[in-house]
Write a protein that holds these residues in place. Structure first.
Motif: not given
Length: 115
Positions: A93-99
């Protein structure tokens, strides 16, 4: 109950190595990567406008730091899966942290290195 994502994201993003790691894994096309390849990629960042010297010692030091500190922390946060036995990272789940990273932390200068 408050959304735990910001707290988790800020905890993951608190260290510059993990910020670079999040950026690298977000842009990485494969879902799985070997820790030594990851360390080599992160250790070879550009420094002062010229290619950083990619020495075995810098990549090895970073690999040890990733293995013992950064990857377990990210795995505990649910951002990645880290298989210590095979030394492989699987992006989860890298997307939410990247955002959160993209919205809150200015892009770091290329001259900064992970060491």
């Amino acid at each position: 109950m408050a959304d735990p994502l910001p707290t988790t994201a800020f905890d993951v993003l608190a260290h510059p190595v993990r910020r670079r790691l999040v950026r690298h894994l977000h842009d990485y096309e494969e879902r799985s990567i070997a820790v030594d390849d990851l360390a080599t990629a992160l250790a070879g960042r550009v420094s002062n406008g010229a290619a950083a010297t990619r020495t075995p010692s810098s990549a090895e030091r970073l690999e040890i730091e990733l293995h013992h500190l950064h990857l377990p922390k990210m795995a505990d946060a649910g951002v990645i899966e880290y298989d210590r036995a095979s030394h492989r990272v699987v992006v989860r789940e890298i997307g939410p942290v990247y955002d959160v990273l993209r919205r809150t932390v200015p892009l770091e200068p290329a001259a900064e290195r992970c060491e």
